[in-house]
Design an enzyme around this catalytic site. Structure first.
Site, mmCIF file in Angstrom:
data_model
loop_
_atom_site.group_PDB
_atom_site.id
_atom_site.type_symbol
_atom_site.label_atom_id
_atom_site.label_comp_id
_atom_site.label_asym_id
_atom_site.label_seq_id
_atom_site.Cartn_x
_atom_site.Cartn_y
_atom_site.Cartn_z
ATOM 1 C CE1 TYR A 191 7.167 3.573 4.352
ATOM 2 C CE2 TYR A 191 7.323 1.424 5.410
ATOM 3 C CZ TYR A 191 6.678 2.638 5.247
ATOM 4 O OH TYR A 191 5.549 2.914 5.973
ATOM 5 C CG HIS B 273 -1.435 1.425 -0.081
ATOM 6 N ND1 HIS B 273 -1.166 1.291 1.255
ATOM 7 C CD2 HIS B 273 -2.659 0.852 -0.291
ATOM 8 C CE1 HIS B 273 -2.172 0.679 1.855
ATOM 9 N NE2 HIS B 273 -3.093 0.399 0.932
#
Length: 476
Positions: free
Chosen positions: A129, A66
């Site tokens: 993340y 993505h």
């Protein structure tokens, strides 16, 4: 223990970070994100706003590919994973892939538009993340099939062995590289696009979106004095804002009608843009005026204290100060602007062409600034990553008075210098309601020149400008 280091990859902007991991009998410790140390080594100061952790219970879990419209900083807190990235941005690197094995000592900075994916290599992997924007409902962005044959990512665990238990239905249905629409780059936004400077900026920044006030005739409109309109604007689509909008009716600004409008456009709006720039990580380029000075010094430098004479200058000075609060800003202070639209040179050319002999002041001295050259200077400062601050920009060469500029125009239009009657500012203003003007408008250009950009002489550019004007008899 490895030293902290940053390593470039085949994907522009994708960086591998080697992290020191301190271990003893109790376990280990690392600095997952350390702004000062990492940016000193070349990592962008991407200003994360959110941290997410994805826990993966079993070996072989595979996620991606993505390409979100924000930057990421990925690492694993426990376990190991195979990370793979594919550039899905428009450009020559589209389709380029990079893969790295992740453990607690490895992190990767993933720029906006690069497809991010990973596969766990053992059980109990915590994948973390940081991102520098918040997820937005309803927004779609590029994604790529995990098994795309063109990219051919060498997954350690074959995808056929992982099966649907380790890959989401969404990821199983993603398109091939040939079917992916690349992510377009963020584009500059030019505010005040229908003005003289705005037109020059759009020519200099052809990918920019231009906006102007409602009712201006612009295709795209934005009133930056309207809080609701500013809040609703999709700022995440832009990386640079060039604010060429201003209230420039110097004399009307002194009146009860003009004063609040001048303050709203020249001070309040730049303050709003400074806040927007920080919130959305934008570079803000703002154009100012020598009217922020009282003109008592013959040459003005960037660090001269502000000393405006009238309301227009006061509002521009306030706007300058507001813009300098933005983290990434450039204030371009200029003088005597000449471009595509009504201006002094065009007026003098029309008067010369129609046989008029005007009275022009001889005791205000400065340099002309041609909008194309000012726009080019802005582009240069952005291109070289010039430090935030104030930069003075005008054309170069010897300073002239307004009367001397008029004489140069008249000579080039076939008239005599003596056809321009020189008068003092006091004589010209007699019987008129006029705001005060600085007597000296000459700007020191050494700071701009130190960045490697030298402005063409004003009179040389005057020749080119007049050559581009058709006969103006009966116009305007």
């Amino acid at each position: 223990m490895t030293e902290l280091s940053v390593e470039a990859t085949a994907i522009p902007g994708l960086l591998v970070v080697h992290l020191p991991v301190h271990q003893d009998s109790r376990g280990w410790f690392k600095e997952s994100w350390q702004q000062a140390k990492m940016t000193a080594l070349g990592l962008p100061d991407f200003r994360p706003v959110q941290q997410n952790v994805s826990y993966n219970a079993t070996r072989g879990a595979t996620r991606g590919i993505h390409a979100e419209p924000w930057d990421k900083f990925v690492s694993v807190s426990t376990g190991r994973a195979f990370g793979a990235w594919v550039d899905l941005r428009a450009g020559t690197s589209f389709g380029t892939s990079v893969h790295v094995e992740l453990d607690p000592s490895i992190a990767v900075f993933v720029p906006r538009g690069v497809g991010n994916s990973y596969q766990t290599l053992e059980d109990d992997v915590a994948y973390s993340y940081l991102v520098n924007d918040h997820w937005r409902a309803g927004e779609t962005y590029p994604a790529l099939a995990l098994d795309d044959a063109t990219v051919a990512i060498p997954w350690p665990i074959p995808l056929a062995d992982v099966g649907s238990s380790g890959i989401s239905a969404k990821d199983l249905a993603q398109p091939s590289l040939a079917e992916v629409t690349p992510m377009a780059p963020r584009r500059p936004l030019v505010i005040g696009a229908r003005g003289q400077l705005g037109r020059a900026l759009l020519a200099q920044f052809p990918d920019a979106l231009g906006v102007d006030l409602p009712g201006s005739g612009a295709e795209h409109v934005l009133d930056v004095t309207d809080a609701a309109a500013v809040a609703a604007w999709p700022w995440h689509e832009h990386d640079v804002v060039l604010n060429a909008a201003a209230y420039t009716a110097v004399d009307v600004a002194e009146t009860p009608v003009g004063r609040p409008v001048a303050w709203a456009a020249n001070a309040q709006a730049p303050a709003t843009l400074a806040r927007v720039a920080d919130e959305h990580r934008l570079a803000l380029v703002h154009f100012s005026s020598e009217y922020v000075f009282d003109g008592t010094r013959e040459v003005h430098t960037e660090d001269e204290p502000l000393s405006p004479l009238g309301v227009y200058g006061q509002t521009k000075a306030a706007g300058d100060l507001a813009v300098t609060t933005a983290r990434r800003h450039l204030v371009l202070r200029t003088s005597w602007l000449i471009g595509d639209g009504g201006n002094f040179v065009r007026t003098m050319a029309r008067l010369a062409d129609t046989g008029v002999s005007p009275a022009v002041v001889h005791d205000q001295v400065g340099r002309l600034t041609f909008t194309a050259d000012l726009a080019a200077a802005a582009h240069h400062l952005l291109e070289v990553g010039a430090a935030s601050g104030v930069y003075q920009v005008s054309n170069g060469g010897a300073p002239t008075s307004w009367a001397e500029v008029a004489e140069e125009v008249f000579v080039r239009r076939g008239r005599e210098r003596s056809d321009v009657r020189r008068v003092s500012t006091q004589e010209y203003a007699a019987g008129k309601e006029m705001a005060p003007r600085p007597a000296h408008s000459v700007l020191d250009l050494s700071k701009l020149e130190a960045t490697g950009h030298v402005m063409a002489p004003a009179l040389e550019r005057l020749d080119a400008y007049l050559a581009g004007l058709a006969g103006l008899a009966g116009s305007e």
